[in-house]
Design a protein around this motif. Structure first.
Motif, PDB file in Angstrom:
ATOM      1  N   ASP A   1       0.877  -1.174   0.152  1.00 40.80           N
ATOM      2  CA  ASP A   1       0.028  -0.061   0.067  1.00 40.80           C
ATOM      3  C   ASP A   1       1.018   1.215  -0.115  1.00 40.80           C
ATOM      4  OD1 ASP A   1      -2.011  -1.743   0.070  1.00 40.80           O
ATOM      5  OD2 ASP A   1      -2.681  -1.320   1.979  1.00 40.80           O
ATOM      6  N   LEU A   2       1.865   1.342   0.880  1.00 42.49           N
ATOM      7  CA  LEU A   2       2.774   2.524   0.888  1.00 42.49           C
ATOM      8  C   LEU A   2       3.505   2.732  -0.510  1.00 42.49           C
ATOM      9  CD1 LEU A   2       3.986   4.826   2.340  1.00 42.49           C
ATOM     10  CD2 LEU A   2       5.922   3.233   3.127  1.00 42.49           C
ATOM     11  N   GLU A   3       3.998   1.551  -0.955  1.00 40.73           N
ATOM     12  CA  GLU A   3       4.797   1.580  -2.228  1.00 40.73           C
ATOM     13  C   GLU A   3       3.696   2.038  -3.448  1.00 40.73           C
ATOM     14  OE1 GLU A   3       6.085  -2.513  -2.516  1.00 40.73           O
ATOM     15  OE2 GLU A   3       7.930  -1.649  -1.548  1.00 40.73           O
ATOM     16  N   ILE A   4       2.499   1.681  -3.373  1.00 38.53           N
ATOM     17  CA  ILE A   4       1.562   2.329  -4.476  1.00 38.53           C
ATOM     18  C   ILE A   4       1.375   3.870  -4.277  1.00 38.53           C
ATOM     19  CG2 ILE A   4      -0.954   2.670  -5.007  1.00 38.53           C
ATOM     20  CD1 ILE A   4      -1.132  -0.373  -4.242  1.00 38.53           C
ATOM     21  N   ILE A   5       1.359   4.463  -3.011  1.00 36.16           N
ATOM     22  CA  ILE A   5       1.255   5.696  -2.723  1.00 36.16           C
ATOM     23  C   ILE A   5       2.390   6.538  -3.172  1.00 36.16           C
ATOM     24  CG2 ILE A   5       0.893   7.737  -1.245  1.00 36.16           C
ATOM     25  CD1 ILE A   5      -1.422   6.054  -1.921  1.00 36.16           C
ATOM     26  N   GLU A   6       3.547   6.117  -2.748  1.00 29.13           N
ATOM     27  CA  GLU A   6       4.930   6.600  -2.872  1.00 29.13           C
ATOM     28  C   GLU A   6       5.203   6.821  -4.662  1.00 29.13           C
ATOM     29  OE1 GLU A   6       8.056   6.905   0.216  1.00 29.13           O
ATOM     30  OE2 GLU A   6       6.387   8.150  -0.185  1.00 29.13           O
ATOM     31  N   THR A   7       4.938   5.407  -5.233  1.00 27.43           N
ATOM     32  CA  THR A   7       4.962   5.266  -6.626  1.00 27.43           C
ATOM     33  C   THR A   7       4.284   6.414  -7.396  1.00 27.43           C
ATOM     34  OG1 THR A   7       5.487   3.067  -6.723  1.00 27.43           O
ATOM     35  CG2 THR A   7       4.720   3.853  -8.796  1.00 27.43           C
ATOM     36  N   GLU A   8       2.807   6.568  -6.985  1.00 30.51           N
ATOM     37  CA  GLU A   8       2.193   7.627  -7.669  1.00 30.51           C
ATOM     38  C   GLU A   8       2.739   9.233  -7.339  1.00 30.51           C
ATOM     39  OE1 GLU A   8      -0.390   7.035  -9.730  1.00 30.51           O
ATOM     40  OE2 GLU A   8       0.071   4.899  -9.151  1.00 30.51           O
ATOM     41  N   MET A   9       3.259   9.248  -6.388  1.00 30.29           N
ATOM     42  CA  MET A   9       3.803  10.864  -5.848  1.00 30.29           C
ATOM     43  C   MET A   9       5.068  10.870  -7.094  1.00 30.29           C
ATOM     44  SD  MET A   9       3.272  11.783  -1.921  1.00 30.29           S
ATOM     45  CE  MET A   9       4.239  10.209  -1.315  1.00 30.29           C
ATOM     46  N   MET A  10       5.949   9.847  -6.832  1.00 33.63           N
ATOM     47  CA  MET A  10       7.204   9.878  -7.811  1.00 33.63           C
ATOM     48  C   MET A  10       6.790   9.951  -9.232  1.00 33.63           C
ATOM     49  SD  MET A  10       9.941   6.957  -8.064  1.00 33.63           S
ATOM     50  CE  MET A  10       9.141   5.897  -9.242  1.00 33.63           C
ATOM     51  N   LEU A  11       5.724   9.519  -9.800  1.00 32.23           N
ATOM     52  CA  LEU A  11       5.485   9.545 -11.286  1.00 32.23           C
ATOM     53  C   LEU A  11       4.646  10.838 -11.446  1.00 32.23           C
ATOM     54  CD1 LEU A  11       3.406   6.186 -11.973  1.00 32.23           C
ATOM     55  CD2 LEU A  11       5.775   6.815 -12.642  1.00 32.23           C
ATOM     56  N   ALA A  12       4.244  11.659 -10.265  1.00 34.59           N
ATOM     57  CA  ALA A  12       3.661  12.809 -10.548  1.00 34.59           C
ATOM     58  C   ALA A  12       5.031  13.697 -10.420  1.00 34.59           C
ATOM     59  CB  ALA A  12       3.055  13.234  -9.177  1.00 34.59           C
ATOM     60  N   ASP A  13       5.930  13.457  -9.584  1.00 31.53           N
ATOM     61  CA  ASP A  13       7.160  14.413  -9.754  1.00 31.53           C
ATOM     62  C   ASP A  13       7.874  14.428 -11.167  1.00 31.53           C
ATOM     63  OD1 ASP A  13       7.132  15.389  -6.967  1.00 31.53           O
ATOM     64  OD2 ASP A  13       8.118  13.702  -6.209  1.00 31.53           O
ATOM     65  N   LEU A  14       7.781  13.028 -11.700  1.00 28.18           N
ATOM     66  CA  LEU A  14       8.577  12.916 -12.823  1.00 28.18           C
ATOM     67  C   LEU A  14       8.160  13.857 -13.892  1.00 28.18           C
ATOM     68  CD1 LEU A  14      10.509  11.051 -14.633  1.00 28.18           C
ATOM     69  CD2 LEU A  14       8.750   9.451 -14.652  1.00 28.18           C
ATOM     70  N   GLU A  15       6.680  13.627 -13.994  1.00 33.22           N
ATOM     71  CA  GLU A  15       5.822  14.584 -14.834  1.00 33.22           C
ATOM     72  C   GLU A  15       6.209  16.249 -14.678  1.00 33.22           C
ATOM     73  OE1 GLU A  15       1.396  15.702 -16.646  1.00 33.22           O
ATOM     74  OE2 GLU A  15       1.619  13.951 -15.046  1.00 33.22           O
ATOM     75  N   SER A  16       6.220  16.610 -13.459  1.00 29.61           N
ATOM     76  CA  SER A  16       6.550  18.031 -13.094  1.00 29.61           C
ATOM     77  C   SER A  16       8.031  18.495 -13.481  1.00 29.61           C
ATOM     78  CB  SER A  16       6.220  18.190 -11.618  1.00 29.61           C
ATOM     79  OG  SER A  16       6.750  19.474 -11.275  1.00 29.61           O
ATOM     80  N   ILE A  17       8.937  17.153 -13.188  1.00 30.53           N
ATOM     81  CA  ILE A  17      10.327  17.422 -13.286  1.00 30.53           C
ATOM     82  C   ILE A  17      10.461  17.856 -14.851  1.00 30.53           C
ATOM     83  CG2 ILE A  17      12.681  16.612 -13.458  1.00 30.53           C
ATOM     84  CD1 ILE A  17      11.781  15.340 -10.619  1.00 30.53           C
ATOM     85  N   GLN A  18       9.895  16.948 -15.637  1.00 28.72           N
ATOM     86  CA  GLN A  18      10.052  16.991 -17.245  1.00 28.72           C
ATOM     87  C   GLN A  18       9.631  18.358 -17.930  1.00 28.72           C
ATOM     88  OE1 GLN A  18       8.319  13.200 -18.154  1.00 28.72           O
ATOM     89  NE2 GLN A  18      10.154  12.015 -18.095  1.00 28.72           N
TER      90      GLN A  18
END
Length: 357
Positions: free
Chosen positions: A125-142
């Motif tokens: 469950d934590l890995e799901i949330i952390e992954t979604e935040m990381m993917l959101a960061d990836l889009e923002s960074i790019q």
């Protein structure tokens, strides 16, 4: 200065129940279906501090004003939120506005409370949330690096964004950026994945003291340092009692600290915060400051004019103020010091600022 903690997690893990308990309110809906919380609920809570009660007594203060902490109950995220699944990016944006993230993790079995997954697995469950935040960061960074070509981006910001992008591409822990860059720069960059985190394992009443197989699995993976075990249901029960009933109930179940106390202690530690006080006949008040804060910056927490016109600070340690029963005896007995603008304020200091307007 108040700090904001956002409570995040999958749907139906107990976020709104905990929010209601922490804020002693029913502001947040707590129903058994996904996406019950749509708009984030915000509750401002006084930070309990027994020291301020002593100051009120010694200074015969008319008012007592605690410093505060804000809790933000953010809607449940699901796998695919960064791509718009569930309630999607709208709620990821709410996380950007908080100082620290409280990850609410389901660590209890229940036939009555719907689970968005087929079984209870706090690590997944934590890995799901952390992954979604990381993917959101990836889009923002790019997007931000792409804009770099069109308009100026500060060099240190670009360096952080490129370092974060490198971590994500290599599947490395992005928290490693804390060792490379200043805390202030990281907070300004607005990435979700680098925000300080507190992990709350929500358990049933029987597991509140010693945990269970789910908390053991979680702690084995993520460690104890930023993890606390709470029963949101018990916290709700406690906060419906008066002070005497609360003390008796906590003794009966051998609970040494409330969830609010544990979260505040963790929050102050991970955000590196201290408290100073002002105290006199009108009021005794607590103020939150970052650790290693100078006297002039502390003055600015009260009012910007105090910092601009700072002359010096009358300063007494909490222990000396109590032992000498206030300002007068502290000064008479040589325990009051006059400190300049570069003095590093200590946790518990009682300060009186002198300034020009």
């Amino acid at each position: 200065m108040s700090f904001r903690c956002g409570i995040v997690g999958l749907p139906n893990v107990g976020k709104s129940t905990l929010f209601n308990a922490l804020t002693n309110s029913s502001k947040a809906q707590a129903e058994n279906f996904p996406f019950c919380t749509i708009s984030p609920n915000i509750g401002v809570v006084p930070v309990p501090d027994k020291r301020i009660d002593q100051l009120v007594k010694i200074s015969s203060s008319k008012k007592k004003i605690n410093t505060t902490i804000s809790f933000v109950d953010i809607a449940g995220l699901v796998k695919g939120a960064s791509k718009g699944e569930g309630l999607g990016n709208k709620f990821l944006s709410h996380i950007r506005e908080v100082d620290a993230i409280i990850h609410m993790i389901r660590c209890f079995d229940s036939d009555d409370i719907q689970n968005v997954n087929p079984d209870v697995d706090p690590v997944r469950d934590l890995e799901i949330i952390e992954t979604e935040m990381m993917l959101a960061d990836l889009e923002s960074i790019q997007k931000r690096l792409e804009k770099r070509k069109k308009k100026s981006l500060e060099d240190n910001q670009e360096e952080i964004l490129k370092a974060a992008l490198n971590c994500i591409n290599k599947n490395e822990n992005i928290d490693g950026l804390h060792a490379k860059f200043e805390k202030k720069l990281l907070s300004q960059i607005g990435l979700l994945s680098v925000k300080p985190k507190i992990f709350v394992c929500n358990v049933d009443e029987q597991s509140i003291l010693n945990g269970n197989q789910y908390t053991e699995k979680f702690i084995k993976k993520f460690g104890e340092l930023n993890t606390i075990i709470i029963s949101a249901d018990i916290e709700n029960q406690i906060n419906q009692l008066n002070n005497e009933e609360k003390i008796n109930y906590m003794k009966m179940i051998n609970l040494k600290a409330t969830g609010l106390d544990m979260l505040i202690n963790k929050g102050y530690n991970i955000l590196e915060l201290d408290t100073f006080f002002t105290s006199g006949p009108e009021e005794s008040r607590a103020w939150t400051i970052p650790k290693n804060c100078t006297a002039s910056k502390a003055a600015g927490i009260i009012h910007s004019d105090f910092e601009k016109g700072f002359i010096r600070s009358e300063t007494v340690s909490f222990k000396d103020f109590i032992n000498n029963q206030g300002w007068v005896n502290s000064k008479t007995n040589g325990k009051m010091r006059l400190e300049g603008k570069d003095y590093i304020v200590k946790d518990g200091d009682i300060l009186n600022f002198r300034f020009n307007t």
